[in-house]
Scaffold this motif. Structure first.
Motif, PDB file in Angstrom:
ATOM      1  N   PHE A  16      -2.316 -11.890  -5.222  1.00 49.33           N
ATOM      2  CA  PHE A  16      -0.929 -11.639  -5.601  1.00 49.33           C
ATOM      3  C   PHE A  16      -0.107 -12.892  -5.373  1.00 49.33           C
ATOM      4  O   PHE A  16      -0.365 -13.644  -4.430  1.00 49.33           O
ATOM      5  N   MET A  19       1.080 -14.335  -1.836  1.00 52.31           N
ATOM      6  CA  MET A  19       0.201 -13.896  -0.738  1.00 52.31           C
ATOM      7  C   MET A  19      -0.763 -15.016  -0.394  1.00 52.31           C
ATOM      8  O   MET A  19      -1.320 -15.659  -1.276  1.00 52.31           O
ATOM      9  N   ALA A  23      -6.342 -10.308  -2.239  1.00 55.03           N
ATOM     10  CA  ALA A  23      -6.428  -8.862  -2.041  1.00 55.03           C
ATOM     11  C   ALA A  23      -7.838  -8.372  -2.376  1.00 55.03           C
ATOM     12  O   ALA A  23      -8.316  -7.392  -1.812  1.00 55.03           O
ATOM     13  N   PRO A  42      -9.825   0.616   5.613  1.00 56.47           N
ATOM     14  CA  PRO A  42      -8.536   0.553   6.301  1.00 56.47           C
ATOM     15  C   PRO A  42      -7.395   0.201   5.355  1.00 56.47           C
ATOM     16  O   PRO A  42      -7.623  -0.277   4.247  1.00 56.47           O
ATOM     17  N   SER A  43      -6.192   0.436   5.825  1.00 55.33           N
ATOM     18  CA  SER A  43      -5.005   0.111   5.037  1.00 55.33           C
ATOM     19  C   SER A  43      -4.955  -1.377   4.742  1.00 55.33           C
ATOM     20  O   SER A  43      -5.232  -2.196   5.607  1.00 55.33           O
ATOM     21  N   GLY A  44      -4.636  -1.708   3.489  1.00 53.85           N
ATOM     22  CA  GLY A  44      -4.551  -3.117   3.100  1.00 53.85           C
ATOM     23  C   GLY A  44      -5.884  -3.743   2.759  1.00 53.85           C
ATOM     24  O   GLY A  44      -5.969  -4.945   2.526  1.00 53.85           O
ATOM     25  N   SER A  45      -6.963  -2.943   2.722  1.00 49.73           N
ATOM     26  CA  SER A  45      -8.290  -3.508   2.472  1.00 49.73           C
ATOM     27  C   SER A  45      -8.527  -3.796   0.991  1.00 49.73           C
ATOM     28  O   SER A  45      -9.516  -4.419   0.629  1.00 49.73           O
ATOM     29  N   GLY A  46      -7.617  -3.315   0.127  1.00 49.54           N
ATOM     30  CA  GLY A  46      -7.761  -3.624  -1.298  1.00 49.54           C
ATOM     31  C   GLY A  46      -8.241  -2.453  -2.153  1.00 49.54           C
ATOM     32  O   GLY A  46      -8.562  -2.628  -3.329  1.00 49.54           O
ATOM     33  N   LYS A  47      -8.264  -1.254  -1.590  1.00 53.41           N
ATOM     34  CA  LYS A  47      -8.758  -0.081  -2.333  1.00 53.41           C
ATOM     35  C   LYS A  47      -7.926   0.177  -3.585  1.00 53.41           C
ATOM     36  O   LYS A  47      -8.461   0.337  -4.682  1.00 53.41           O
ATOM     37  N   SER A  48      -6.600   0.240  -3.385  1.00 54.84           N
ATOM     38  CA  SER A  48      -5.731   0.507  -4.538  1.00 54.84           C
ATOM     39  C   SER A  48      -5.803  -0.619  -5.556  1.00 54.84           C
ATOM     40  O   SER A  48      -5.843  -0.368  -6.762  1.00 54.84           O
ATOM     41  N   THR A  49      -5.829  -1.832  -5.059  1.00 54.23           N
ATOM     42  CA  THR A  49      -5.890  -2.976  -5.969  1.00 54.23           C
ATOM     43  C   THR A  49      -7.159  -2.902  -6.809  1.00 54.23           C
ATOM     44  O   THR A  49      -7.126  -3.113  -8.029  1.00 54.23           O
ATOM     45  N   GLU A 169      -5.301   7.919  -3.827  1.00 54.86           N
ATOM     46  CA  GLU A 169      -4.758   8.753  -2.754  1.00 54.86           C
ATOM     47  C   GLU A 169      -3.943   9.936  -3.282  1.00 54.86           C
ATOM     48  O   GLU A 169      -2.757  10.065  -2.988  1.00 54.86           O
ATOM     49  N   HIS A 201      -8.104   8.987   1.983  1.00 53.76           N
ATOM     50  CA  HIS A 201      -8.309   8.995   3.434  1.00 53.76           C
ATOM     51  C   HIS A 201      -8.887  10.327   3.887  1.00 53.76           C
ATOM     52  O   HIS A 201      -9.047  10.558   5.084  1.00 53.76           O
TER      53      HIS A 201
HETATM   54  N1  LIG Z   1       2.224  -5.829  -5.759  1.00 48.17           N
HETATM   55  C1  LIG Z   1       1.801  -6.524  -4.686  1.00 48.17           C
HETATM   56  N2  LIG Z   1       2.339  -7.717  -4.387  1.00 48.17           N
HETATM   57  C2  LIG Z   1       1.919  -8.424  -3.321  1.00 48.17           C
HETATM   58  N3  LIG Z   1       0.933  -8.023  -2.503  1.00 48.17           N
HETATM   59  C3  LIG Z   1       0.345  -6.849  -2.749  1.00 48.17           C
HETATM   60  C4  LIG Z   1       0.750  -6.013  -3.857  1.00 48.17           C
HETATM   61  N4  LIG Z   1      -0.005  -4.893  -3.843  1.00 48.17           N
HETATM   62  C5  LIG Z   1      -0.838  -5.013  -2.803  1.00 48.17           C
HETATM   63  N5  LIG Z   1      -0.641  -6.168  -2.135  1.00 48.17           N
HETATM   64  C6  LIG Z   1      -1.395  -6.636  -0.954  1.00 48.17           C
HETATM   65  O1  LIG Z   1      -2.755  -6.641  -1.266  1.00 48.17           O
HETATM   66  C7  LIG Z   1      -3.530  -6.180  -0.169  1.00 48.17           C
HETATM   67  C8  LIG Z   1      -4.357  -4.987  -0.604  1.00 48.17           C
HETATM   68  O2  LIG Z   1      -3.471  -3.926  -0.880  1.00 48.17           O
HETATM   69  P1  LIG Z   1      -3.948  -2.513  -1.402  1.00 48.17           P
HETATM   70  O3  LIG Z   1      -2.714  -1.776  -1.771  1.00 48.17           O
HETATM   71  O4  LIG Z   1      -4.969  -2.677  -2.438  1.00 48.17           O
HETATM   72  O5  LIG Z   1      -4.580  -1.882  -0.097  1.00 48.17           O
HETATM   73  P2  LIG Z   1      -5.111  -0.415   0.141  1.00 48.17           P
HETATM   74  O6  LIG Z   1      -6.502  -0.535   0.632  1.00 48.17           O
HETATM   75  O7  LIG Z   1      -4.870   0.431  -1.038  1.00 48.17           O
HETATM   76  O8  LIG Z   1      -4.190   0.054   1.357  1.00 48.17           O
HETATM   77  P3  LIG Z   1      -3.572   1.503   1.675  1.00 48.17           P
HETATM   78  O9  LIG Z   1      -4.655   2.312   2.293  1.00 48.17           O
HETATM   79  O10 LIG Z   1      -2.474   1.190   2.636  1.00 48.17           O
HETATM   80  O11 LIG Z   1      -3.077   2.066   0.381  1.00 48.17           O
HETATM   81  C9  LIG Z   1      -2.544  -5.853   0.938  1.00 48.17           C
HETATM   82  O12 LIG Z   1      -2.504  -6.957   1.819  1.00 48.17           O
HETATM   83  C10 LIG Z   1      -1.238  -5.703   0.219  1.00 48.17           C
HETATM   84  O13 LIG Z   1      -0.174  -6.091   1.063  1.00 48.17           O
END
Ligand SMILES: Nc1ncnc2c1ncn2[C@@H]1O[C@H](COP(=O)(O)OP(=O)(O)OP(=O)(O)O)[C@@H](O)[C@H]1O
Ligand SMILES: [Mg+2]
Lengths: 247, 233
Positions: A16, A19, A23, A42-49, A169, A201
């Motif tokens: 991103f 950053m 991610a 874990p949170s922030g591990s990149g699952k959503s991305t 989620e 989760h």
């Molecule tokens: N639009 C964005 N702009 C900047 N950074 C982002 C953006 N979306 C996600 N990130 C960063 O990318 C990394 C991965 O985020 P992601 O949302 O994929 O995590 P996640 O595993 O889905 O977490 P969670 O369980 O909290 O949903 C994180 O460090 C997050 O801060």
């Protein structure tokens, strides 16, 4: 890539703007037809991305994604055509508040698949009945509970007759007593062999429904296995400590 | 008291009845309404176009040149008085063209209003949750389809009251149409003043008419606002 591979991801990275770290750090995975793949970590591990890259809601920095054999990361590919075949369900439902439920369900099939109103409403009614919300066709989204909204959001995606369903989620924004009704709908989908990729989760649910579980940490896939193996016999330290924390 | 009433009757006769002078008011009002209605329609058309270009640029980084043009337009129009714009368009741009004054006025006020409408609509688009956009795109709608079917209807609803207020502002601003010798409501009152040498009565009548229209519009906007706030969707 075997013939039953639906999505094939190779070397996917995502950074991103602004950053310091990636991610996603070179993720490769195959999703096969009929699989129910859960993504945990874990949170922030990149699952959503990772999930959002699969239908290019997030534009990958590098890597390729083949969907039904087509390279959707190729700029020349019309992603809009492929997205019709990839349903997505969001944590925040994202129903269209200015449309009735029926309109929410029929607008995409009518405008994009050029179905007649009758055909689109027919499909919508059948699916509404299956999730037990036949009586809410004329309601508006903010007249529904969270659980009902999410079931409608699932139906909205299903009305496009997708080949795969992506869930980010889907129960995280729900009151605890409404989680069950959404999971029931997802369980039924899985039983009908819908291909699904689910970020969640809800570990118990993953254990029960998944055909395969992917564990992500720091933007990489650390471990993947059948749910039984992954939960009962974790190999990596990172997965072990993650599982220890959540139980 | 009787004197005062008789004096009032005489002035009323002089200013409005004699030589059918009331027609300056009615014809002027009709001109004012025409300018306002067509200008607001033009303003909404321009405003939506500019707002879509600006927010597309904000969202995607595309449309760099159209966005630049829009920003110049917004800066210039909002940074200069509407009378000056009207004069430039009439005596400058359309000087050598044989074109009706009404059309010039509609163009000038429409271009002016468009700049304010654009920022109203843009704020409306920006206020829509980005999940709405993603939901539309995830179903397979392209950018334009998502804007048309999902974002704009919601944005429009959110900004309707603000657009109503813009209509009120515009109505009052058209009172400078006399600068290009249009006989609008204000000019109508002023013509009577110049004939009768009575300033108060015709100009107060004009003020009263503006006030009544504005109050009616404000009432309608307030009602609309309440309806939108209370509606389920
Ligand atoms: N639009 C964005 N702009 C900047 N950074 C982002 C953006 N979306 C996600 N990130 C960063 O990318 C990394 C991965 O985020 P992601 O949302 O994929 O995590 P996640 O595993 O889905 O977490 P969670 O369980 O909290 O949903 C994180 O460090 C997050 O801060
Ligand atoms: Mg997430």
């Amino acid at each position: 890539m075997t013939t039953d591979t639906l999505i094939s991801v190779r070397g996917l990275t995502k950074k991103f703007d602004g950053m310091a770290t990636h991610a996603l750090n070179g993720v490769s995975a195959d999703i096969h037809k009929g699989e129910v793949v859960f993504v945990i970590g874990p949170s922030g591990s990149g699952k959503s991305t990772f999930l959002r890259c699969l239908n290019l809601l997030e534009e990958p920095t590098s890597g390729t994604i083949l969907f039904e054999g087509a390279d959707i990361t190729d700029k020349k590919t019309d992603i809009n055509l492929h997205r019709r075949k990839m349903g997505m369900v969001f944590q925040q439902f994202n129903l269209f508040p200015h449309m009735s439920i029926m309109k929410n369900l029929t607008i995409a099939p009518m405008k994009l698949l050029k179905l007649s109103r009758e055909e689109a409403e027919q499909t919508a009614r059948e699916l509404l009945a299956r999730v037990g919300l036949s009586d809410r066709a004329d309601a508006y989204p903010n007249q529904l509970s969270g659980g009902q909204k999410q079931r409608i959001a699932i139906v909205r995606a299903l009305c496009m007759k997708p080949d795969v369903m992506l869930f980010d989620e889907p129960t995280s924004a729900l009151d605890p007593e409404m989680v069950g009704e959404v999971l029931t709908v997802m369980r039924e989908l899985a039983e009908e062999n819908m291909t699904m990729v689910v970020v969640t989760h809800e570990m118990a649910f993953a254990k029960e429904v998944a055909t395969r579980v992917i564990f992500m940490d720091n933007g990489s896939i650390v471990e993947e296995n059948t749910p039984k193996e992954l939960f009962e016999n974790p190999q990596s330290d990172r997965l072990k400590s993650f599982l220890a924390k959540i139980i | 008291m009787a004197d005062w009433i008789e004096n009032f009757q005489n002035r009323f006769y002089l200013n409005f009845i004699k030589d059918d002078r009331w027609q300056y008011i009615t014809r002027g009002l009709w001109t004012t309404i025409q300018i306002t209605v067509f200008a607001v329609l033009l303003g909404i058309a321009i405003g939506f176009l500019v707002a879509v270009i600006r927010s597309t640029h904000d969202k995607t980084g595309k449309m760099v040149i159209p966005n630049f043009i829009c920003r110049v337009y917004l800066t210039v129009i909002r940074g200069t008085p509407v009378v000056v714009q009207l004069l430039i368009i009439y005596f400058g741009i359309f000087a050598s063209v044989n074109i009706g004054k009404m059309i010039v006025a509609v163009i000038a006020f429409g271009i002016n209003s468009g700049a304010y409408v654009a920022e109203i609509v843009r704020s409306g688009i920006m206020s829509i949750d980005k999940g709405q956009f993603e939901a539309g795109r995830s179903l397979g709608f392209n950018y334009v389809q998502t804007m048309v079917h999902i974002i704009m209807p919601q944005a429009f609803k959110n900004v309707l009251p603000a657009l109503g207020n813009e209509l009120i502002v515009l109505l009052k601003e058209t009172s400078v149409s006399g600068y290009i010798a249009m006989e609008d409501l204000t000019k109508g009152g002023d013509i009577i003043r110049s004939r009768t040498y009575d300033a108060m009565m015709p100009l107060l009548a004009v003020a009263l008419i503006y006030l009544v229209i504005v109050m009616l519009l404000e009432f309608a906007v307030g009602k609309l606002e309440r309806r939108l706030r209370n509606s389920d969707h």
